[in-house]
Design an enzyme around this catalytic site. Structure first.
Site, mmCIF file in Angstrom:
data_model
loop_
_atom_site.group_PDB
_atom_site.id
_atom_site.type_symbol
_atom_site.label_atom_id
_atom_site.label_comp_id
_atom_site.label_asym_id
_atom_site.label_seq_id
_atom_site.Cartn_x
_atom_site.Cartn_y
_atom_site.Cartn_z
ATOM 1 N N GLU A 28 -9.700 -1.065 6.754
ATOM 2 C CA GLU A 28 -8.454 -1.357 7.474
ATOM 3 C C GLU A 28 -8.691 -1.321 8.979
ATOM 4 O O GLU A 28 -8.180 -2.145 9.725
ATOM 5 C CB GLU A 28 -7.377 -0.346 7.087
ATOM 6 N N ASN A 63 -3.644 7.424 17.089
ATOM 7 C CA ASN A 63 -4.639 7.528 18.163
ATOM 8 C C ASN A 63 -5.313 8.898 18.169
ATOM 9 O O ASN A 63 -6.518 9.012 18.448
ATOM 10 C CB ASN A 63 -3.968 7.280 19.521
ATOM 11 N N GLU A 64 -4.540 9.932 17.878
ATOM 12 C CA GLU A 64 -5.105 11.278 17.864
ATOM 13 C C GLU A 64 -6.145 11.419 16.754
ATOM 14 O O GLU A 64 -7.203 12.042 16.949
ATOM 15 C CB GLU A 64 -3.992 12.310 17.684
ATOM 16 N N GLN A 68 0.840 -1.201 0.000
ATOM 17 C CA GLN A 68 0.000 0.000 0.000
ATOM 18 C C GLN A 68 0.873 1.249 0.000
ATOM 19 O O GLN A 68 1.647 1.468 0.932
ATOM 20 C CB GLN A 68 -0.908 0.003 1.231
ATOM 21 N N GLY A 69 0.743 2.068 -1.025
ATOM 22 C CA GLY A 69 1.518 3.296 -1.128
ATOM 23 C C GLY A 69 0.666 4.518 -0.832
ATOM 24 O O GLY A 69 0.191 5.190 -1.752
ATOM 25 N N SER A 128 1.204 6.771 2.602
ATOM 26 C CA SER A 128 1.972 7.790 3.313
ATOM 27 C C SER A 128 3.179 8.246 2.505
ATOM 28 O O SER A 128 3.771 7.490 1.723
ATOM 29 C CB SER A 128 2.454 7.247 4.665
#
Length: 402
Positions: free
Chosen positions: A246, A388-389, A128-129, A131
């Protein structure tokens, strides 16, 4: 929510248990137990995929018309739970659980016919590209460009933290096809052959010593226009669909419960340093009980989501809640494992793999050898798939209405 199993579902559960007893290879189970990273190596993962594919169960989340089982949400949950309880490795998620739903939802008939069977057969191994340097949690800021020239796109840019790109032969990726519109509206979803000229992969080694992630460089890579999934500018919509899968495409609680079971069993054999067993130490029992209660609570949340999906509803922002809880629990349980083995749990063997005939000998036990590496690797749980944020913000806006 009724969690009582019908006689038919009970029979299905027994069928899965019996299949696992007879067909889960010992070396695959042992390899999974000695793998500190989230993704098992292809020699383990693809071997187990092949066993399941031969049975017709690999596409257990897929509709029957696309080569899957067509199972109900409850049966998918039961299958995952029994696989976890048997110590089976995690399935290869990127193609099987993330790309495949995108293809059957947004892809052309030609793309469905080309991509889906090759995921099941193992002919294609996807990464998976998404980020990029400077575009992780703020994914809409990605800069990798794809310019249409005739019957192909020319792609230039780079992707980072690309899991298993060094094993993959294909990558699904987000690219910017339009710079004149709102940044989300200029993103498209493209399929890239990693054997194409101009593609290079640079390894990134983690603090745990794992080679799991990479940086992928794309320098004037030609990609057929037919590899565009959906329409130009639809990439952001597709990405949100994919990320929801996901975060909520699998149940986390069964695997967490299995790992906690292993820790509890091992604690019966470990000394508390005072002549007794660690399992009888009050502080230890309190920590384990707290983790167990949290895992059980997560299990109930995931079962509720399964129930909602069975009624035809989308999982929605609840998946952010399960991702948040599961990430924190993963780290808590991995810390328990380090503490369980004391000084032996601090060893950090960087040789890989830690399974098989050539694996380095561990101090005390194989589980102790893996403990620190797994703990360090699980630091990424609160980052990948949305930090998490990010999850907290989604919950605050979409669930709590803040």
């Amino acid at each position: 929510m009724d969690i009582e199993l019908s006689p038919e579902d009970q029979a299905f559960r027994e069928e899965v248990r019996d299949f696992l007893r007879q067909n889960l290879p010992h070396e695959v189970r042992a390899g999974a137990a000695a793998t500190p990273s989230v993704f098992v190596e292809p020699d383990i993962g693809q071997a187990w995929n092949a066993v399941l594919n031969e049975k017709g169960w690999l596409g257990y989340q897929w509709p029957a018309e696309h080569g899957g089982t067509g199972w109900t949400p409850l049966r998918r949950y039961l299958f995952e739970k029994e696989c976890a309880a048997a110590g089976a490795p995690n399935l290869t998620v990127l193609g099987l659980k993330l790309l495949a739903p995108v293809i059957w939802t947004f892809g052309t008939e030609a793309q469905k016919a080309q991509v889906l069977p090759r995921i099941l057969s193992g002919e294609d191994y996807w990464c998976q590209g998404f980020s990029e340097p400077g575009a992780g949690s703020d994914l809409a800021s990605l800069k990798t460009r794809a310019i249409l020239q005739g019957d192909h796109y020319v792609v230039t840019g780079s992707k980072i933290w690309t899991t298993h790109a060094h094993h993959a032969n294909r990558m699904f990726t987000l690219v910017r096809t339009n710079t004149e519109v709102k940044k989300q509206a200029g993103i498209s979803f493209l399929l890239i052959d990693l054997a194409s000229p101009g593609v290079s992969v640079r390894p990134i080694l983690t603090n745990a010593g794992d080679h799991e992630v990479n940086q992928v460089f794309l320098e004037d890579v030609k990609v057929p226009a037919g590899n565009l999934v959906g329409a130009e500018g639809e990439g952001w919509t597709i990405a949100k669909f994919l990320l929801e899968n996901e975060r909520g495409g699998s149940c986390h609680a069964p695997k967490l419960a299995y790992d906690l079971d292993q820790i509890e069993a091992a604690a019966r054999e470990e000394s508390d340093g005072r002549g007794g067993a660690l399992c009888d130490d009050v502080d230890w029992r309190r920590r384990v009980a707290g983790a167990r209660l949290s895992v059980n609570a997560l299990d109930m949340i995931e079962l509720r989501i399964v129930s909602e999906i069975a009624r035809g509803r989308k999982p929605g922002p609840q998946t952010s809640l399960t991702k948040l809880l599961a990430s924190n629990l993963r780290q808590e349980i991995d810390l328990l494992a380090v503490d369980l083995y004391g000084p032996a749990g601090l060893q950090l063997e960087t040789t890989r793999p830690l399974y098989g005939d050539n694996a380095p000998p561990g101090i005390h036990s194989k589980a102790a050898q893996v403990a620190s590496a797994r703990y360090l690797n699980s630091r990424a749980w609160t980052i990948f798939g949305g930090t998490n944020e990010v999850q907290s913000t989604i919950i605050a806006k979409s669930v709590l209405g803040l």
